[in-house]
Scaffold this active site. Structure first.
Site, PDB file in Angstrom:
ATOM      1  N   ASP A   1      54.315 -38.890  15.333  1.00 17.61           N
ATOM      2  CA  ASP A   1      55.490 -38.072  15.062  1.00 17.61           C
ATOM      3  C   ASP A   1      56.583 -39.024  14.579  1.00 17.61           C
ATOM      4  O   ASP A   1      57.207 -39.727  15.372  1.00 17.61           O
ATOM      5  CB  ASP A   1      55.893 -37.353  16.361  1.00 17.61           C
ATOM      6  CG  ASP A   1      57.229 -36.652  16.240  1.00 17.61           C
ATOM      7  OD1 ASP A   1      57.836 -36.692  15.151  1.00 17.61           O
ATOM      8  OD2 ASP A   1      57.667 -36.070  17.249  1.00 17.61           O
TER       9      ASP A   1
ATOM     10  N   CYS B   1      64.859 -31.375  23.929  1.00 20.62           N
ATOM     11  CA  CYS B   1      63.474 -30.908  23.705  1.00 20.62           C
ATOM     12  C   CYS B   1      62.472 -31.887  24.291  1.00 20.62           C
ATOM     13  O   CYS B   1      61.413 -32.146  23.693  1.00 20.62           O
ATOM     14  CB  CYS B   1      63.185 -30.677  22.220  1.00 20.62           C
ATOM     15  SG  CYS B   1      64.185 -29.393  21.503  1.00 20.62           S
TER      16      CYS B   1
ATOM     17  N   HIS C   1      58.753 -35.375  22.233  1.00 27.04           N
ATOM     18  CA  HIS C   1      59.517 -34.163  21.919  1.00 27.04           C
ATOM     19  C   HIS C   1      58.561 -32.979  22.097  1.00 27.04           C
ATOM     20  O   HIS C   1      57.363 -33.108  21.850  1.00 27.04           O
ATOM     21  CB  HIS C   1      59.970 -34.280  20.464  1.00 27.04           C
ATOM     22  CG  HIS C   1      60.892 -33.202  19.983  1.00 27.04           C
ATOM     23  ND1 HIS C   1      60.464 -31.939  19.653  1.00 27.04           N
ATOM     24  CD2 HIS C   1      62.225 -33.207  19.737  1.00 27.04           C
ATOM     25  CE1 HIS C   1      61.484 -31.223  19.232  1.00 27.04           C
ATOM     26  NE2 HIS C   1      62.571 -31.961  19.274  1.00 27.04           N
TER      27      HIS C   1
HETATM   28  C1  LIG Z   1      60.919 -37.014  17.892  1.00 25.13           C
HETATM   29  C2  LIG Z   1      61.031 -35.659  17.260  1.00 25.13           C
HETATM   30  N1  LIG Z   1      59.919 -35.005  16.910  1.00 25.13           N
HETATM   31  C3  LIG Z   1      59.957 -33.803  16.328  1.00 25.13           C
HETATM   32  C4  LIG Z   1      61.143 -33.171  16.098  1.00 25.13           C
HETATM   33  C5  LIG Z   1      61.118 -31.808  15.492  1.00 25.13           C
HETATM   34  O1  LIG Z   1      61.706 -31.792  14.224  1.00 25.13           O
HETATM   35  P1  LIG Z   1      61.823 -30.386  13.493  1.00 25.13           P
HETATM   36  O2  LIG Z   1      62.645 -29.516  14.409  1.00 25.13           O
HETATM   37  O3  LIG Z   1      62.522 -30.685  12.218  1.00 25.13           O
HETATM   38  O4  LIG Z   1      60.454 -29.872  13.328  1.00 25.13           O
HETATM   39  C6  LIG Z   1      62.333 -33.775  16.474  1.00 25.13           C
HETATM   40  C7  LIG Z   1      63.627 -33.099  16.272  1.00 25.13           C
HETATM   41  O5  LIG Z   1      64.547 -33.238  17.028  1.00 25.13           O
HETATM   42  C8  LIG Z   1      62.271 -35.065  17.052  1.00 25.13           C
HETATM   43  O6  LIG Z   1      63.384 -35.705  17.431  1.00 25.13           O
END
Ligand SMILES: Cc1ncc(COP(=O)(O)O)c(C=O)c1O
Length: 412
Positions: free
Chosen positions: A203, A369, A125
Site C-alpha cells: 500500500d 482509519c 490503514h
Molecule cells: C496508508 C493508506 N492507505 C490507504 C489509504 C486509502 O486511500 P484512498 O482513500 O484514497 O483509497 C490511505 C488514505 O488515508 C492511507 O493513508
C-alpha cells in the site's frame, strides 16, 4: 543534507489555495496525509481537458475523441514512468482502496483458501486490512498480523518466522504508515515473501507523494496508490501489478470496455490494462494525475524527500517543547515519512485539532482509519500533522504556538 532554514522548495505560489484567507489568517495546511493541495498545473490540465478535449475514450473515430484517447494514454505513460512501472501493467482505479479490493477479489478469491494465511501488519490503514479480513472470512483462511514494536517498526525476524510456517499466500503491508510515519523496508520484505512462495502487495498511498518510488526495483507483486495524496485529483488511484499475475486473474468489475468480445452466453476479456478498467474511467482526473506526476517529477522526488525529511526532523524537535506531548512512531526522521501523530496529556486529540484550528493550523485528529493500531498504541485517537511540498518551517512554528496557547486555554 539541508538545514531547516534552507529547506523550502519555494513552490507555495504554485498552489492557488494558499491565496485564501480565513478572516485575516493565511491557510496553514498540515493535513497532506489526508489529501494534498493541488498545483495550478493540475487544476488547469483537468479544466483544459474538459474545456477543449472532452470526449469518451476508446470509442470514437473522430478527431476530438482521438485527442481524448491520446491524453488518456499519455497520462498512463507518465504515471507509470513516474514510479518505474510499465503502462501495460498500470491500472487506473478509483483510489488506493479500490486497487487493493481489486487484488483481494480477483487474485484473492482464486488463490486463497482454507488452511492458507494472509499476513498483514498491525499498522495497516483499514483499506489494507478490511479487504483481507473479508477474504479470509469468506475463504476460511487465517488473517495474521506482524507486530509493531515500541518504535513503530516491524521485525524482519517475525516476518521470517511467519513465512517459515509455510501457509502464507499473501503478505500485504504499507510502504509508509499513515499514523506512525514508519518507512517499511519494502524490497527486503517483498523478496522474503517471494522466497517463501508468497505474493506481496504494498500500500503505497503515503509513499508515492513523498519518496522516490521505483516499483520495478522494489519487486513487490502489487503496488497500490492514490492520486489525491500525490497532488492529483480525487477519484483516481493506481495499481501496478506483475504481468503474469494480472494476466492469470479474472476481472474485478465487468461491463463495457473491459471485454474482448461478448456473445449471448460467453465473453472474452480485453488485454491489459483494460481488462481491469470497466466502464468509463475518470478521464479528466487521470489527465490531472498525469499533470501531478509531471509536476512532482520536475521538482525531483529526491529533493521532495530531502525537504520533507528536514522539516520532519524539525517538527520532531519542536513538538516535544509542548509539555505533555508524546509523538508516536520512529524517533528518527530518516526512518519515517513526513508526518507526526501525537497526543497531549489532558487534552483530547479532537480538542487538540480544534485548538490548532484557532491558531489557523489545519491538522487531523481521530483513529486515522487504523483502529487496530490505535489499540496497540493504547490510545483511542491521536492528532496528526502531516507535511507536503508547500510546507515550510514557519508552518511547524505556527502549530507549536497554537498548541502552547491551547494548553493555556485548558489551564494546563
Ligand atoms: C496508508 C493508506 N492507505 C490507504 C489509504 C486509502 O486511500 P484512498 O482513500 O484514497 O483509497 C490511505 C488514505 O488515508 C492511507 O493513508
Amino acid at each position: 543534507m539541508q538545514s531547516v532554514a534552507e529547506s523550502t522548495l519555494g513552490v507555495r505560489a504554485d498552489f492557488p489555495i494558499f491565496a485564501r484567507r480565513f478572516g485575516a489568517r493565511e491557510l496553514i495546511y498540515l493535513d497532506s496525509s489526508a489529501t494534498s493541495q493541488k498545483p495550478r498545473s493540475v487544476i488547469d490540465a483537468q479544466a483544459e481537458h474538459l474545456r477543449l478535449h472532452n470526449a469518451n475514450v476508446h470509442r470514437g473515430v473522430y478527431a476530438l475523441a482521438q485527442e481524448a484517447d491520446a491524453a488518456y494514454a499519455a497520462a498512463r505513460e507518465h504515471v507509470a514512468a513516474f514510479v518505474g512501472g510499465e503502462a501495460r501493467t498500470t491500472i487506473f482505479t478509483k483510489n488506493a482502496t479500490e486497487a487493493i479490493n481489486l487484488v483481494a477479489y480477483s487474485w484473492g478469491r482464486a488463490n486463497v483458501g482454507a488452511g492458507d494465511a494472509v499476513l498483514i501488519t498491525q499498522m495497516e490503514h483499514h483499506a489494507n486490512l478490511v479487504p483481507w479480513q473479508m477474504l479470509c472470512r469468506e475463504r476460511g483462511a487465517e488473517l495474521r498480523y506482524l507486530e509493531v514494536d515500541e518504535h513503530g517498526e516491524l521485525s524482519l525476524e517475525q516476518l521470517d518466522a511467519e513465512l517459515a510456517r509455510g501457509d502464507v499466500r499473501l503478505l500485504a503491508f504499507a510502504h509508509v504508515s499513515n499514523v506512525l510515519g514508519t518507512i517499511n523496508p519494502v524490497a527486503e520484505m517483498a523478496a522474503r515473501a517471494r522466497a517463501a512462495g508468497a505474493v506481496s502487495l504494498v500500500d503505497g498511498a503515503q509513499a508515492v507523494p513523498q519518496l522516490p518510488v521505483d516499483v520495478a526495483a522494489l519487486g513487490a507483486d502489487f503496488y497500490a496508490w492514490t492520486g489525491h495524496k500525490a497532488l492529483g485529483p480525487t477519484g483516481v488511484g493506481v495499481l501496478h501489478g506483475r504481468a503474469e499475475l494480472l494476466e492469470a486473474m479474472e476481472p474485478f468489475l465487468t461491463g463495457g470496455d473491459m471485454i474482448g468480445s461478448v456473445d449471448l452466453q460467453s465473453v472474452t476479456w480485453n488485454e491489459l490494462p483494460y481488462k481491469f478498467e470497466a466502464g468509463t474511467p475518470p478521464i479528466a482526473e487521470i489527465v490531472g494525475l498525469g499533470a501531478a506526476v509531471d509536476y512532482l517529477g520536475a521538482l525531483g522526488m529526491q529533493r521532495v524527500r530531502e525537504h520533507e525529511r528536514a522539516l520532519t526532523a524539525y517538527m520532531l524537535t519542536r513538538l516535544p517543547e509542548v509539555p505533555g506531548l508524546r509523538v508516536v512512531g520512529p524517533p528518527d526522521a530518516e526512518r519515517r515519512g513526513a508526518l507526526a501523530s501525537f497526543t497531549i496529556d489532558g487534552i483530547h486529540p479532537h480538542d487538540v485539532a480544534e485548538l490548532a484550528d484557532r491558531g489557523g493550523v489545519c491538522i487531523r485528529a481521530g483513529h486515522h482509519c487504523a483502529q487496530p493500531l490505535m489499540r496497540c498504541l493504547g490510545v483511542a485517537a491521536t492528532a496528526r500533522a502531516s507535511l507536503g511540498v508547500y510546507n515550510e518551517a514557519s508552518d511547524v512554528d505556527a502549530l507549536v504556538d497554537a498548541l502552547q496557547a491551547g494548553r493555556e486555554i485548558f489551564g494546563l
